[in-house]
Scaffold this motif. Structure first.
Motif, PDB file in Angstrom:
ATOM      1  N   VAL A 153      -2.275 -57.225  94.149  1.00  0.00           N
ATOM      2  CA  VAL A 153      -3.363 -56.294  94.434  1.00  0.00           C
ATOM      3  C   VAL A 153      -2.880 -54.856  94.301  1.00  0.00           C
ATOM      4  O   VAL A 153      -1.854 -54.480  94.880  1.00  0.00           O
ATOM      5  N   LEU A 154      -3.632 -54.049  93.565  1.00  0.00           N
ATOM      6  CA  LEU A 154      -3.388 -52.618  93.499  1.00  0.00           C
ATOM      7  C   LEU A 154      -4.350 -51.909  94.447  1.00  0.00           C
ATOM      8  O   LEU A 154      -5.562 -52.123  94.388  1.00  0.00           O
ATOM      9  N   LEU A 155      -3.798 -51.067  95.338  1.00  0.00           N
ATOM     10  CA  LEU A 155      -4.606 -50.202  96.192  1.00  0.00           C
ATOM     11  C   LEU A 155      -4.285 -48.771  95.770  1.00  0.00           C
ATOM     12  O   LEU A 155      -3.141 -48.323  95.907  1.00  0.00           O
ATOM     13  N   PHE A 156      -5.283 -48.052  95.258  1.00  0.00           N
ATOM     14  CA  PHE A 156      -5.001 -46.784  94.566  1.00  0.00           C
ATOM     15  C   PHE A 156      -5.993 -45.707  94.959  1.00  0.00           C
ATOM     16  O   PHE A 156      -7.179 -45.971  95.160  1.00  0.00           O
ATOM     17  N   ASN A 157      -5.483 -44.482  95.050  1.00  0.00           N
ATOM     18  CA  ASN A 157      -6.348 -43.298  95.092  1.00  0.00           C
ATOM     19  C   ASN A 157      -5.559 -42.063  94.700  1.00  0.00           C
ATOM     20  O   ASN A 157      -4.366 -41.963  94.956  1.00  0.00           O
ATOM     21  N   GLN A 158      -6.249 -41.120  94.060  1.00  0.00           N
ATOM     22  CA  GLN A 158      -5.747 -39.768  93.831  1.00  0.00           C
ATOM     23  C   GLN A 158      -6.980 -38.875  93.870  1.00  0.00           C
ATOM     24  O   GLN A 158      -7.738 -38.815  92.907  1.00  0.00           O
ATOM     25  N   GLN A 159      -7.167 -38.210  95.002  1.00  0.00           N
ATOM     26  CA  GLN A 159      -8.410 -37.505  95.276  1.00  0.00           C
ATOM     27  C   GLN A 159      -8.490 -36.135  94.619  1.00  0.00           C
ATOM     28  O   GLN A 159      -9.571 -35.624  94.377  1.00  0.00           O
TER      29      GLN A 159
END
Length: 529
Positions: free
Chosen positions: A409-415
């Motif tokens: 599972v990939l959990l990603f963010n770049q806001q």
């Protein structure tokens, strides 16, 4: 100090820090044209906000009770680390090595890094452990009070103390208005802690942003034993420029006259970066030592290190060079070939190997297993190159994907940046033959909790990342969440379903230190280290 009063002091310290202007507020000043030198005067050049930084920081240092001269006269000696990628890891590696020599001349060791991931205590490390609550409260309180008293003296000298007819009130003197912004204040607190701790003689200081104008660059050459510039890349372009060459100029601002500076030698196809570093070394009178990839490849790195990833061997090599130089400058005798000019990485003694293996840094290639058996891989990487490296690291840990009995599972963010190129860089690094590294991908905002009733959150960035993932690999199941906690619960549901089929669950959380911090806060009480 009684337990209740110690707790109150710590809470007061956190409350005071929370009042200070954040680094993000400062860096946002560079996203728009600098203001004119005088309002309405169009003939005046714009104010160079960068050029004001060091004089201002020197004033804050003086108000806190220190000067470059007093630091130079103290027994405290520093390794100063700048760079775009790997500077936190190199700092932790150097400090861990020096800790092995605390009884042989290096003394106690301090480490100052940023950002923190879960607790501000992570930024100031004493002898390998985050600063205690009571010591953080003490040193933050002492610096706060010194700055307040300095402001009172200056206001009194100018006749500005409150006398019932205006002027500066006691509340204003004691408040955040007489203090620098967050990173500068914490830099002062760290230097004060290092100078105040009995027997602490070695400190490793990581730059915040840049180098030439960074708040940490008030360290005098006489107190610096080694400087480091780690791998460079494009970041903070408003402050540092939009080319790697411009960024190299800023980062090499940590070079000091007569002090050895260590960096990884880049190939000729990397533009003029090495030329810039060499020119800057000549300009500042520093001795530039270039660590060649061939040397690192022959050595191969240290197995079993807590800081994982195939790229860490380059960080390790630079750290070995800097730590060795610091120890020599401190008068520590290094035995065998390692103590001669003919040394190589393969000659390093067991203390160096132990230091490299034991170094750790929250949110950097960190691996944890929770009570449900989920294996969490967390890294705050947020640039193209660093995300590609994290992708390779995670892919290397998944084994043979074709025959793997796990869900990934990939959990990603770049806001704050366009997520599409960053996500593509991660996926490119993680690619293994023709097989998809991730079975699931979840995109979330960085807030820990779900929005309150009636509150709406913009999920356009997450939706764009989801669309990018679907375009790159339509076989990956995707989802979007408005907060980290429901995203983690979704992952736990995926893991529970996988266990029914006899499969394990591996998670990669990356893209932002804010995301990683929220993830670690949620899972920390349920993990096995």
């Amino acid at each position: 100090m009684a337990a209740s009063s110690a707790c109150d002091a710590y809470d007061t310290a956190l409350a005071r820090l929370a009042q200070l202007q954040s680094n993000r507020a400062i860096t946002s000043l560079f996203d728009t044209p600098a203001p004119a030198a005088a309002a309405g005067d169009r003939n005046k050049p714009p104010i160079d906000l960068n050029a004001l930084a060091i004089p201002e920081m020197l004033d804050w240092l003086r108000r806190a009770g220190y000067t470059p001269g007093s630091l130079a006269a103290s027994p405290l000696r520093f390794v100063h680390v700048a760079g775009t990628k790997g500077k936190g890891s190199v700092s932790a590696l150097v400090a861990s090595i020096l800790h092995q020599y605390r009884e042989r001349g290096a003394g106690r060791v301090g480490l100052y890094t940023s950002p923190h991931v879960v607790s501000v205590r992570e930024r100031i490390v004493l002898d390998g452990e985050p600063i205690s609550r009571d010591k953080l409260a003490r040193y933050v309180g002492e610096v706060w009070d010194r700055l307040t008293e300095a402001a009172r003296r200056e206001a009194e000298a100018k006749g500005l103390l409150h006398d019932g007819r205006g002027g500066v009130s006691e509340e204003e003197l004691c408040g955040p208005g007489t203090k620098p912004f967050y990173f500068r204040f914490l830099t002062l607190a760290a230097l004060h802690a290092f100078a105040s701790e009995p027997g602490l003689r070695s400190a490793v200081v990581e730059c915040g942003i840049g180098g030439e104008y960074d708040a940490t660059n008030v360290l005098p050459a006489e107190a610096v034993t080694a400087a480091v510039v780690t791998q460079l890349g494009i970041d903070h372009v408003g402050m540092l420029g939009n080319t790697v060459e411009k960024i190299a100029w800023h980062k090499s601002g940590v070079f000091k006259p007569g002090v050895k500076a260590f960096t990884r030698r880049l190939p000729d196809d990397q533009g003029r970066v090495m030329e810039v570093l060499r020119e800057r070394a000549r300009e500042k009178g520093a001795v530039l030592v270039e660590v060649a990839d061939e040397e690192v490849e022959r050595w191969g790195g240290v197995d079993g290190a807590r800081l994982q990833g195939p790229f860490q061997k380059y960080n390790m090599a630079v750290a070995v060079h800097a730590a060795r130089e610091h120890l020599l400058q401190m008068g520590v005798e290094l035995e065998g070939r390692f103590g001669t000019d003919e040394w190589s990485l393969s000659d390093m003694p067991p203390e160096f190997v132990k230091g490299l293996r034991g170094a750790s840094l929250r949110g950097r290639c960190e691996v944890l297993r929770d009570a449900e058996g989920i294996e969490w891989h967390v890294d705050g990487a947020h640039t193209d190159d660093s995300l590609a490296g994290v992708g390779r690291w995670f892919a290397g840990r998944t084994g043979d994907v074709q025959n793997d009995s796990s869900v990934r599972v990939l959990l990603f963010n770049q806001q704050e940046r366009d997520p599409a190129p960053l996500l593509k860089a991660l996926l490119s690094g993680a690619q293994k033959d023709s097989w998809s590294t991730f079975t699931h991908a979840i995109f979330t905002r960085n807030e820990e909790q779900e929005p309150a009733a009636g509150e709406e959150r913009d999920l356009s960035t997450q939706s764009k990342a989801q669309a990018t993932m679907q375009a790159v690999d339509a076989t990956t199941a995707t989802a979007v969440h408005s907060a980290v906690r429901p995203a983690v619960e979704h992952i736990r549901h995926i893991a529970a379903e996988a266990r029914k089929d006899g499969k394990s669950c591996m998670v990669l959380a990356t893209g932002s230190f804010h995301l990683v911090g929220a993830v670690l806060k949620i899972i920390d009480d349920h993990v096995e280290y």
